[in-house]
Design an enzyme around this catalytic site. Structure first.
Site, PDB file in Angstrom:
ATOM      1  N   CYS A  90     -29.054  15.388 -16.107  1.00  0.00           N
ATOM      2  CA  CYS A  90     -28.273  14.327 -15.458  1.00  0.00           C
ATOM      3  C   CYS A  90     -28.675  12.945 -15.956  1.00  0.00           C
ATOM      4  O   CYS A  90     -28.188  11.945 -15.455  1.00  0.00           O
ATOM      5  CB  CYS A  90     -28.388  14.416 -13.937  1.00  0.00           C
ATOM      6  SG  CYS A  90     -30.074  14.280 -13.351  1.00  0.00           S
TER       7      CYS A  90
ATOM      8  N   HIS B  43       0.813  -1.217   0.000  1.00  0.00           N
ATOM      9  CA  HIS B  43       0.000   0.000   0.000  1.00  0.00           C
ATOM     10  C   HIS B  43       0.840   1.257   0.000  1.00  0.00           C
ATOM     11  O   HIS B  43       0.387   2.301  -0.442  1.00  0.00           O
ATOM     12  CB  HIS B  43      -0.987  -0.033   1.163  1.00  0.00           C
ATOM     13  CG  HIS B  43      -2.190  -0.829   0.817  1.00  0.00           C
ATOM     14  ND1 HIS B  43      -2.591  -1.935   1.510  1.00  0.00           N
ATOM     15  CD2 HIS B  43      -3.048  -0.714  -0.219  1.00  0.00           C
ATOM     16  CE1 HIS B  43      -3.645  -2.457   0.931  1.00  0.00           C
ATOM     17  NE2 HIS B  43      -3.950  -1.735  -0.124  1.00  0.00           N
TER      18      HIS B  43
ATOM     19  N   GLU C 298     -38.448  14.866 -14.950  1.00  0.00           N
ATOM     20  CA  GLU C 298     -38.334  13.513 -15.486  1.00  0.00           C
ATOM     21  C   GLU C 298     -39.685  12.843 -15.683  1.00  0.00           C
ATOM     22  O   GLU C 298     -39.752  11.679 -16.060  1.00  0.00           O
ATOM     23  CB  GLU C 298     -37.407  12.647 -14.627  1.00  0.00           C
ATOM     24  CG  GLU C 298     -37.754  12.594 -13.163  1.00  0.00           C
ATOM     25  CD  GLU C 298     -36.771  11.762 -12.335  1.00  0.00           C
ATOM     26  OE1 GLU C 298     -36.007  10.963 -12.897  1.00  0.00           O
ATOM     27  OE2 GLU C 298     -36.791  11.923 -11.101  1.00  0.00           O
TER      28      GLU C 298
ATOM     29  N   ARG D 231     -38.019   1.337 -19.132  1.00  0.00           N
ATOM     30  CA  ARG D 231     -36.600   1.499 -19.443  1.00  0.00           C
ATOM     31  C   ARG D 231     -35.796   0.217 -19.254  1.00  0.00           C
ATOM     32  O   ARG D 231     -34.659   0.120 -19.706  1.00  0.00           O
ATOM     33  CB  ARG D 231     -35.988   2.656 -18.630  1.00  0.00           C
ATOM     34  CG  ARG D 231     -35.942   2.452 -17.138  1.00  0.00           C
ATOM     35  CD  ARG D 231     -35.696   3.767 -16.393  1.00  0.00           C
ATOM     36  NE  ARG D 231     -34.366   3.862 -15.809  1.00  0.00           N
ATOM     37  CZ  ARG D 231     -33.985   4.813 -14.968  1.00  0.00           C
ATOM     38  NH1 ARG D 231     -34.817   5.803 -14.628  1.00  0.00           N
ATOM     39  NH2 ARG D 231     -32.784   4.838 -14.479  1.00  0.00           N
TER      40      ARG D 231
ATOM     41  N   ARG E 145     -29.446  14.483  -4.535  1.00  0.00           N
ATOM     42  CA  ARG E 145     -30.862  14.175  -4.827  1.00  0.00           C
ATOM     43  C   ARG E 145     -31.431  13.400  -3.652  1.00  0.00           C
ATOM     44  O   ARG E 145     -30.798  12.461  -3.155  1.00  0.00           O
ATOM     45  CB  ARG E 145     -30.948  13.335  -6.094  1.00  0.00           C
ATOM     46  CG  ARG E 145     -32.363  12.893  -6.383  1.00  0.00           C
ATOM     47  CD  ARG E 145     -32.466  12.177  -7.695  1.00  0.00           C
ATOM     48  NE  ARG E 145     -31.966  10.816  -7.617  1.00  0.00           N
ATOM     49  CZ  ARG E 145     -31.933   9.988  -8.669  1.00  0.00           C
ATOM     50  NH1 ARG E 145     -32.329  10.416  -9.860  1.00  0.00           N
ATOM     51  NH2 ARG E 145     -31.495   8.762  -8.538  1.00  0.00           N
TER      52      ARG E 145
ATOM     53  N   ARG F 208     -26.718  10.129  -6.390  1.00  0.00           N
ATOM     54  CA  ARG F 208     -27.863   9.221  -6.206  1.00  0.00           C
ATOM     55  C   ARG F 208     -27.785   8.644  -4.789  1.00  0.00           C
ATOM     56  O   ARG F 208     -27.119   7.647  -4.554  1.00  0.00           O
ATOM     57  CB  ARG F 208     -27.805   8.088  -7.223  1.00  0.00           C
ATOM     58  CG  ARG F 208     -28.104   8.500  -8.652  1.00  0.00           C
ATOM     59  CD  ARG F 208     -28.097   7.278  -9.562  1.00  0.00           C
ATOM     60  NE  ARG F 208     -28.783   7.497 -10.812  1.00  0.00           N
ATOM     61  CZ  ARG F 208     -28.158   7.690 -11.981  1.00  0.00           C
ATOM     62  NH1 ARG F 208     -26.859   7.684 -12.049  1.00  0.00           N
ATOM     63  NH2 ARG F 208     -28.866   7.873 -13.078  1.00  0.00           N
TER      64      ARG F 208
ATOM     65  N   ASN G 223     -33.516   9.573 -18.433  1.00  0.00           N
ATOM     66  CA  ASN G 223     -33.759   8.130 -18.332  1.00  0.00           C
ATOM     67  C   ASN G 223     -35.238   7.877 -18.044  1.00  0.00           C
ATOM     68  O   ASN G 223     -35.903   7.082 -18.719  1.00  0.00           O
ATOM     69  CB  ASN G 223     -32.900   7.499 -17.230  1.00  0.00           C
ATOM     70  CG  ASN G 223     -31.441   7.888 -17.351  1.00  0.00           C
ATOM     71  OD1 ASN G 223     -31.011   8.329 -18.412  1.00  0.00           O
ATOM     72  ND2 ASN G 223     -30.682   7.748 -16.284  1.00  0.00           N
ATOM     73  N   ASP G 224     -35.732   8.570 -17.021  1.00  0.00           N
ATOM     74  CA  ASP G 224     -37.151   8.404 -16.721  1.00  0.00           C
ATOM     75  C   ASP G 224     -38.024   9.177 -17.691  1.00  0.00           C
ATOM     76  O   ASP G 224     -39.073   8.690 -18.111  1.00  0.00           O
ATOM     77  CB  ASP G 224     -37.435   8.842 -15.279  1.00  0.00           C
ATOM     78  CG  ASP G 224     -37.083   7.738 -14.304  1.00  0.00           C
ATOM     79  OD1 ASP G 224     -37.482   6.587 -14.571  1.00  0.00           O
ATOM     80  OD2 ASP G 224     -36.384   8.008 -13.309  1.00  0.00           O
TER      81      ASP G 224
HETATM   82  C1  PEP Z   1     -33.017   9.940 -14.855  1.00  0.00           C
HETATM   83  O1  PEP Z   1     -34.126   9.434 -14.670  1.00  0.00           O
HETATM   84  O2  PEP Z   1     -32.642  10.393 -15.958  1.00  0.00           O
HETATM   85  C2  PEP Z   1     -32.051  10.007 -13.759  1.00  0.00           C
HETATM   86  C3  PEP Z   1     -30.900  10.623 -13.897  1.00  0.00           C
HETATM   87  O3  PEP Z   1     -32.377   9.362 -12.615  1.00  0.00           O
HETATM   88  P1  PEP Z   1     -32.260   7.778 -12.371  1.00  0.00           P
HETATM   89  O4  PEP Z   1     -31.599   7.184 -13.576  1.00  0.00           O
HETATM   90  O5  PEP Z   1     -31.482   7.626 -11.120  1.00  0.00           O
HETATM   91  O6  PEP Z   1     -33.685   7.377 -12.214  1.00  0.00           O
HETATM   92 MG    MG Z   2     -34.911   9.154 -12.659  1.00  0.00          MG
END
Ligand code: PEP
Ligand code: MG
Length: 831
Positions: free
Chosen positions: A761, A448, A690, A724, A591, A555, A713-714
């Protein structure tokens, strides 16, 4: 006296083995046989009820050892335990010993009055004499006698896994496993071949010597047995948290000593060139004397105090090292803390103090030495190097017991530090300004200390055993940490050439760092903040290395996973502070908990939902559970007192939700005010956009928040009504679908009209093809997985804002995702 049960598929075999063992102990040990099944047609098999009856027949509070033959015999024995009262089941142990030899050896040990552990150890090493007689080499040392708590309390669960990571269960992965084990109540046993370890003892787990490809059998017994094994399975699936790409093979080093060309050779440990005066460092190793004591309890209490003081020191060292070398490297001090807390070590030291009536430092020192030697006997070079960590921890505690102040040398001018060896703690505290390089007689490139030197950017050569004793204080020397070469008396030409090489190396490092860390500004001067998405404070460090200018999404659900209850306000406060510090106080957006949907948490009850993605998720769940939301908001507010932290609510779908969330935030502020806790008075508060209702009502929300962060994403799954996580509809789950692009554009317009900033994000933010579109739509912050950062920054730097706007307008006219993608690809190629 411990008794035995023999389980076999064949009734005759079970009785035969019992007869054989019985002959050795002449009826002095109770032995029962449970063989075959009561089916005259098909008598071969095992029956849990027969096993249970056999255990009950010979049950003793001193313990019962069950030996089994093949496959399902183990299952039958495990099931039998489930029928027993937990306090009795606790005293019954299943053992992996070979049936015939094991039964005989265990019976003899039981006859001598051995403890259950001793009987197991004897049974499990029963093949050794036969192997010795046949001249078969031992694959590894006989298992050390270990104190493994019984895993039979409550329901028993079993997990088999193959060690996936290149380096096996070395200190950091083992520390992760032990950390998880420690968070659950169930006792945990880990078996590798004939060796067994207590899953809560770092030393026992690491000295199993488990390497890539080895099979481990992990058993847990207790109310949370299933949960702990699930957490361990997930850790293994995550490669035990190791990045195999970064592994430096210990054998990729050269022989040390004097080379024919007059140069001397050590082991290359940390790249770079150093030229300068040697400064000899001899760390003070406290002398430990053994004394007889009368008050053994008093000695034990002294030791506990020293352990507590050492633990406090390690927490501080870890904090500092996170800042200087990075959270990944600082994690070694997690392993040091686990060594301090190791229950097995404590038991051994306490036993020594009490049975030998000796002073705490002597007992501690002996046990530490024995443990370090266990590591040194392992086959694996990486694991052998961990002996250094055990001794480092040992010295720390001894210093506290003897009240010796640690003394790291300070240097008035830049030097090359020359030492016999450097502990990881010493190395972590080196100052990059005054230590040009490090040369040690011992240590390996995988120790280390070497890892920390690399992280600190200090060139180092180690293992230079023959060289170091010849060096005098102040003597001019040079070293090359890439090749391991050392110059003991470089002449003027050599000094000149080496100094030039050092300068080039420094310039290159600086340029690479500057390029990665530099802001992303378009050719006409618009700055886009390129930030990282993280799931733990540790990720923040990695993010910084990739050039993140902040964290656009922490997150926090990951802080709530792999445990049996939610993290306390204090734990969360520490996590947020550590992340903020790792980011060198660049902005960090936390968040609030986003659970439910595809992110269940075992100890939170969401009930059974037909449509979890449309159900009790994220802010919806949190608003109904203020006992979760309030402590989180208090922790975020407190961390924001001295760090640029912002807060973001996920899944907001109507104004009432935002009002309710803000009301809980107001409550959190008021309670902190009442308790006189400092908090971030001006902390920015934003929402994730979202869900489609947030897009359609963006103008309403924009009046009430400081920023928007678009979660594509959402947003994509809800706009397109396509799960998704469902591969059958993955064509729809594309953030470049025109409807989603329009939703982004509409959100950005509403933000601009209200004068608030808007970022993203969701995954789309990390796609460099989309960068011109997003910048053109007016987004000023893009947050992504850290490795995507350099490419997005590069794209921003090549972009002109008015051209980006043109591109965005063009995209809004296109009718399909395919058209948008090929247009953006053409833009990327042609500009
Ligand atoms: C999203 O929904 O785009 C997002 C960044 O949140 P998560 O992927 O954690 O639901
Ligand atoms: Mg999301």
């Amino acid at each position: 006296m411990v008794s035995l049960v023999i389980v076999s598929h064949s009734e005759k075999l079970a009785h035969g083995v019992r007869e054989l063992a019985d002959q050795m102990v002449q009826g002095q040990v109770a032995i029962a046989a449970a063989g075959g099944i009561d089916d005259p047609e098909n008598p071969i098999g095992t029956d849990p009820m027969k096993v249970l009856a056999a255990i009950e027949q010979v049950y003793s509070d001193d313990g019962v050892l069950v030996l089994m033959d093949l496959g399902s015999a183990l299952m039958s024995a495990e099931m039998a335990l489930e029928f027993m009262a937990p306090e009795q089941a606790q005293k019954v142990r299943l053992c992996a010993a070979p049936l015939v030899e094991g039964a005989v050896a265990a019976a003899v040990q039981a006859m001598t009055g051995g403890t259950l552990d001793a009987v197991i150890a004897e049974g499990e090493s029963a093949l050794l004499p036969k192997r010795a007689q046949l001249g078969i080499e031992e694959p590894e040392a006989a298992p050390p006698p270990v104190d493994v708590p019984s895993a039979a309390d409550g329901p028993r669960e079993l997990l088999r896994l193959t060690v996936p990571n290149k380096l096996g269960l070395h200190a950091r992965p083992a520390a992760k496993l032990v950390n998880i084990a420690g968070r659950f109540d169930s006792p945990i046993e880990i078996r590798k071949g004939e060796r067994i370890a207590n899953g809560k003892s770092l030393n026992q787990v690491a000295t199993l010597g488990a390497r890539q490809g080895d099979e481990l059998i992990i058993t847990a017994g207790g109310p949370d047995a299933a949960a702990v094994l699930q957490a361990i399975r997930e850790l293994a699936e995550d490669n035990f948290g190791d990045d195999d790409e970064e592994v430096i093979q210990p054998d990729a080093v050269r022989e040390t000593g004097f080379a024919p060309d007059g140069l001397v050779q050590g082991l290359a440990a940390s790249p770079g060139v150093a030229v300068g005066p040697a400064a000899l460092y001899r760390p003070q190793i406290p002398e430990v004397e053994t004394r007889k004591v009368e008050n053994a309890t008093g000695e034990w209490v002294r030791l506990l105090e020293a352990l507590a003081a050492a633990e406090g020191e390690l927490a501080e060292l870890q904090r500092q090292t996170t800042q200087t070398a990075g959270a990944g490297e600082a994690a070694i001090f997690d392993a040091h803390t686990l060594i301090l807390e190791d229950p097995d070590l404590h038991t051994k030291v306490q036993n020594k103090i009490e049975t030998q009536q000796i002073n705490a430092e002597a007992a501690w020192f002996e046990v530490i030495e024995e443990t370090a030697q266990l590591y040194e006997q392992l086959d694996d070079a990486y694991l052998r190097a961990r002996a250094q960590d055990v001794r480092d921890v040992g010295q720390r505690v001894v210093r506290h017991l003897l009240h010796i102040e640690p003394a790291l040398p300070t240097f008035e001018r830049p030097v090359i530090l020359v030492a016999d060896d450097l502990s990881p703690s010493d190395t972590a505290q080196l100052s990059v300004e005054n230590v040009l390089g490090v040369l040690t007689a011992r240590g390996g490139s995988t120790g280390h200390s070497a890892i920390l030197a690399r992280a600190l950017g200090i060139p180092a050569v180690v293992g230079a055993l023959n060289i170091v004793p010849q060096i005098e204080d102040g003597q001019k020397i040079a070293l090359d940490g890439d090749s391991g070469q050392v110059w003991l008396a470089p002449d003027d030409d050599e000094v000149k050439a080496l100094s030039e090489r050092r300068q080039r190396w420094l310039d290159e490092r600086q340029a690479a760092q500057a390029e990665a860390k530099a802001e992303a500004v378009t050719t006409d001067g618009t700055r886009i903040e390129v930030a990282a998405n993280i799931g733990s404070p540790r990720d923040a460090e990695l993010a910084r290395e990739y050039g993140a200018e902040g964290v656009g999404l922490f997150r926090t659900e990951f802080l709530f996973m792999d445990r049996t209850d939610p993290p306390s306000e204090e734990e969360q406060l520490t996590a947020y502070r550590v992340a903020a510090e790792a980011m060198s106080d660049q902005p960090l957006i936390v968040r609030t908990l986003d659970v439910g949907g595809d992110k269940p948490i075992s100890y939170l009850d969401f009930g059974v939902e037909d449509n979890p993605f449309l159900g009790w998720r994220a802010i919806r769940y949190c608003l109904d559970h203020p006992e979760i939301l309030l402590p989180q908001l208090r922790a975020v507010l407190r961390a924001a007192a001295d760090h640029p932290i912002k807060l973001m609510f996920p899944m907001i779908s109507n104004i009432e939700e935002l009002h309710r969330a803000k009301a809980v935030l107001g409550e959190a502020r008021a309670s902190l005010e009442r308790e006189n806790h400092p908090y971030g008075v001006d902390m920015e508060v934003g929402i994730m956009v979202e869900v489609p209702s947030a897009v359609l009502g963006a103008d309403l929300f924009a009046r009430e928040v400081d920023f928007f962060s678009i979660g594509t994403n959402d947003l994509t799954q809800y706009v397109m009504a396509a799960d998704r996580g469902n591969a059958n509809v993955s064509g729809l789950v594309n953030a470049l679908q025109p409807a989603v692009v329009r939703a982004i554009a509409r959100t950005a317009e509403a933000a601009q009209a209200a004068g608030i900033w808007v970022g993203m994000c969701g995954e789309l933010a990390g796609n460099p093809l989309a960068t011109p579109l997003l910048v053109g739509l007016g987004l000023t912050e893009l947050s992504m997985n850290a490795p995507a950062i350099p490419a997005v920054k590069r794209t921003v730097r090549e972009l002109r804002l008015d051209r980006a706007r043109e591109i965005a307008q063009k995209v809004l006219t296109l009718g399909t995702a395919a058209e948008i993608e090929s247009y953006l690809a053409a833009v990327a190629e042609l500009g």
